[in-house]
Write a protein that holds these residues in place. Structure first.
Motif, PDB file in Angstrom:
ATOM      1  N   LEU A 104       0.815  -1.212   0.000  1.00  0.00           N
ATOM      2  CA  LEU A 104       0.000   0.000   0.000  1.00  0.00           C
ATOM      3  C   LEU A 104       0.849   1.264   0.000  1.00  0.00           C
ATOM      4  CD1 LEU A 104      -2.823  -1.215   2.333  1.00  0.00           C
ATOM      5  CD2 LEU A 104      -3.055  -0.588  -0.056  1.00  0.00           C
ATOM      6  N   ILE A 105       2.017   1.220   0.603  1.00  0.00           N
ATOM      7  CA  ILE A 105       2.934   2.358   0.511  1.00  0.00           C
ATOM      8  C   ILE A 105       3.417   2.525  -0.925  1.00  0.00           C
ATOM      9  CG2 ILE A 105       5.221   3.179   1.207  1.00  0.00           C
ATOM     10  CD1 ILE A 105       4.618   2.035   3.996  1.00  0.00           C
ATOM     11  N   GLN A 106       3.670   1.409  -1.618  1.00  0.00           N
ATOM     12  CA  GLN A 106       4.042   1.491  -3.026  1.00  0.00           C
ATOM     13  C   GLN A 106       2.915   2.105  -3.857  1.00  0.00           C
ATOM     14  OE1 GLN A 106       4.956  -2.558  -4.001  1.00  0.00           O
ATOM     15  NE2 GLN A 106       7.115  -2.337  -3.464  1.00  0.00           N
ATOM     16  N   VAL A 107       1.675   1.753  -3.556  1.00  0.00           N
ATOM     17  CA  VAL A 107       0.528   2.324  -4.275  1.00  0.00           C
ATOM     18  C   VAL A 107       0.424   3.817  -3.994  1.00  0.00           C
ATOM     19  CG1 VAL A 107      -1.990   2.301  -4.460  1.00  0.00           C
ATOM     20  CG2 VAL A 107      -0.732   0.157  -4.394  1.00  0.00           C
ATOM     21  N   LEU A 108       0.690   4.247  -2.763  1.00  0.00           N
ATOM     22  CA  LEU A 108       0.647   5.669  -2.434  1.00  0.00           C
ATOM     23  C   LEU A 108       1.734   6.434  -3.194  1.00  0.00           C
ATOM     24  CD1 LEU A 108      -0.771   7.783  -0.660  1.00  0.00           C
ATOM     25  CD2 LEU A 108       0.944   7.316   1.083  1.00  0.00           C
ATOM     26  N   ILE A 109       2.919   5.868  -3.278  1.00  0.00           N
ATOM     27  CA  ILE A 109       3.996   6.495  -4.055  1.00  0.00           C
ATOM     28  C   ILE A 109       3.610   6.570  -5.527  1.00  0.00           C
ATOM     29  CG2 ILE A 109       6.385   6.200  -4.829  1.00  0.00           C
ATOM     30  CD1 ILE A 109       6.945   5.034  -2.007  1.00  0.00           C
TER      31      ILE A 109
ATOM     32  N   LEU B 232     -10.020  -9.461   2.160  1.00  0.00           N
ATOM     33  CA  LEU B 232     -10.560  -8.167   1.744  1.00  0.00           C
ATOM     34  C   LEU B 232      -9.447  -7.188   1.379  1.00  0.00           C
ATOM     35  CD1 LEU B 232     -13.465  -7.626   4.291  1.00  0.00           C
ATOM     36  CD2 LEU B 232     -13.651  -8.015   1.839  1.00  0.00           C
ATOM     37  N   SER B 233      -8.388  -7.190   2.165  1.00  0.00           N
ATOM     38  CA  SER B 233      -7.283  -6.272   1.890  1.00  0.00           C
ATOM     39  C   SER B 233      -6.627  -6.590   0.557  1.00  0.00           C
ATOM     40  CB  SER B 233      -6.246  -6.345   3.011  1.00  0.00           C
ATOM     41  OG  SER B 233      -6.824  -5.999   4.225  1.00  0.00           O
ATOM     42  N   PHE B 234      -6.376  -7.864   0.305  1.00  0.00           N
ATOM     43  CA  PHE B 234      -5.762  -8.233  -0.968  1.00  0.00           C
ATOM     44  C   PHE B 234      -6.720  -8.011  -2.131  1.00  0.00           C
ATOM     45  CE2 PHE B 234      -2.746 -10.886   1.580  1.00  0.00           C
ATOM     46  CZ  PHE B 234      -1.626 -10.142   1.252  1.00  0.00           C
ATOM     47  N   SER B 235      -8.015  -8.144  -1.896  1.00  0.00           N
ATOM     48  CA  SER B 235      -8.988  -7.844  -2.956  1.00  0.00           C
ATOM     49  C   SER B 235      -8.951  -6.365  -3.307  1.00  0.00           C
ATOM     50  CB  SER B 235     -10.384  -8.232  -2.516  1.00  0.00           C
ATOM     51  OG  SER B 235     -10.473  -9.616  -2.308  1.00  0.00           O
TER      52      SER B 235
ATOM     53  N   GLY C 199      -5.796  -5.632  -5.213  1.00  0.00           N
ATOM     54  CA  GLY C 199      -5.939  -6.136  -6.580  1.00  0.00           C
ATOM     55  C   GLY C 199      -6.810  -5.248  -7.435  1.00  0.00           C
ATOM     56  N   MET C 200      -7.922  -4.752  -6.866  1.00  0.00           N
ATOM     57  CA  MET C 200      -8.790  -3.845  -7.622  1.00  0.00           C
ATOM     58  C   MET C 200      -8.084  -2.526  -7.942  1.00  0.00           C
ATOM     59  SD  MET C 200     -12.628  -4.327  -6.106  1.00  0.00           S
ATOM     60  CE  MET C 200     -12.255  -4.533  -4.374  1.00  0.00           C
TER      61      MET C 200
ATOM     62  N   SER D 127      -4.842  -2.192  -8.322  1.00  0.00           N
ATOM     63  CA  SER D 127      -3.839  -2.494  -9.346  1.00  0.00           C
ATOM     64  C   SER D 127      -4.464  -2.636 -10.728  1.00  0.00           C
ATOM     65  CB  SER D 127      -3.087  -3.775  -8.981  1.00  0.00           C
ATOM     66  OG  SER D 127      -2.395  -3.607  -7.773  1.00  0.00           O
ATOM     67  N   ILE D 128      -5.642  -3.225 -10.803  1.00  0.00           N
ATOM     68  CA  ILE D 128      -6.308  -3.392 -12.094  1.00  0.00           C
ATOM     69  C   ILE D 128      -6.859  -2.063 -12.597  1.00  0.00           C
ATOM     70  CG2 ILE D 128      -8.315  -4.426 -13.226  1.00  0.00           C
ATOM     71  CD1 ILE D 128      -7.840  -6.884 -11.455  1.00  0.00           C
ATOM     72  N   ALA D 129      -7.444  -1.267 -11.691  1.00  0.00           N
ATOM     73  CA  ALA D 129      -8.090  -0.023 -12.109  1.00  0.00           C
ATOM     74  C   ALA D 129      -7.078   1.038 -12.525  1.00  0.00           C
ATOM     75  CB  ALA D 129      -8.957   0.506 -10.969  1.00  0.00           C
ATOM     76  N   PHE D 130      -5.920   1.034 -11.902  1.00  0.00           N
ATOM     77  CA  PHE D 130      -4.943   2.090 -12.204  1.00  0.00           C
ATOM     78  C   PHE D 130      -3.703   1.451 -12.739  1.00  0.00           C
ATOM     79  CE2 PHE D 130      -7.695   3.763  -8.866  1.00  0.00           C
ATOM     80  CZ  PHE D 130      -8.163   4.903  -9.500  1.00  0.00           C
TER      81      PHE D 130
END
Length: 92
Positions: free
Chosen positions: A28-33, A80-83, A86-87, A89-92
């Motif tokens: 999630l930190i990678q997603v925030l970056i 739920l967290s991994f879902s 995953g969503m 990662s797919i959406a963006f």
């Protein structure tokens, strides 16, 4: 009290729990970056991604802070967290 005794004799469960929480937190930190990288690139939906990842970081820290409560129901919050990751990662 029964959960404390169970966790004392089953020491692999908290170890797996901590590993999953740390893995989720790092992801999630990678997603925030990545969201702030999208901001610099001029993409319009970066704020939604940043807010979702910030909520996910807060939830993963809450999961890491309460290992006895979460260890009793480890499958549901982790799934739920991994879902959600995953969503994202797919959406963006």
């Amino acid at each position: 009290m029964a959960s404390v005794i169970y966790l004392f004799f089953n020491s692999l469960l908290p170890l797996c729990h901590c590993t999953l929480c740390i893995q989720l937190l790092v992801r999630l930190i990678q997603v925030l970056i990545f969201a702030y990288g999208m901001k610099d690139a001029g993409v319009g939906n970066w704020l939604l991604l940043a807010m979702i990842s910030a909520v996910g970081i807060a939830l993963s820290q809450a999961l890491a802070a309460q290992p006895m409560i979460v260890s009793m129901s480890l499958v549901n919050p982790t799934g739920l967290s991994f879902s959600f990751v995953g969503m994202i990662s797919i959406a963006f």
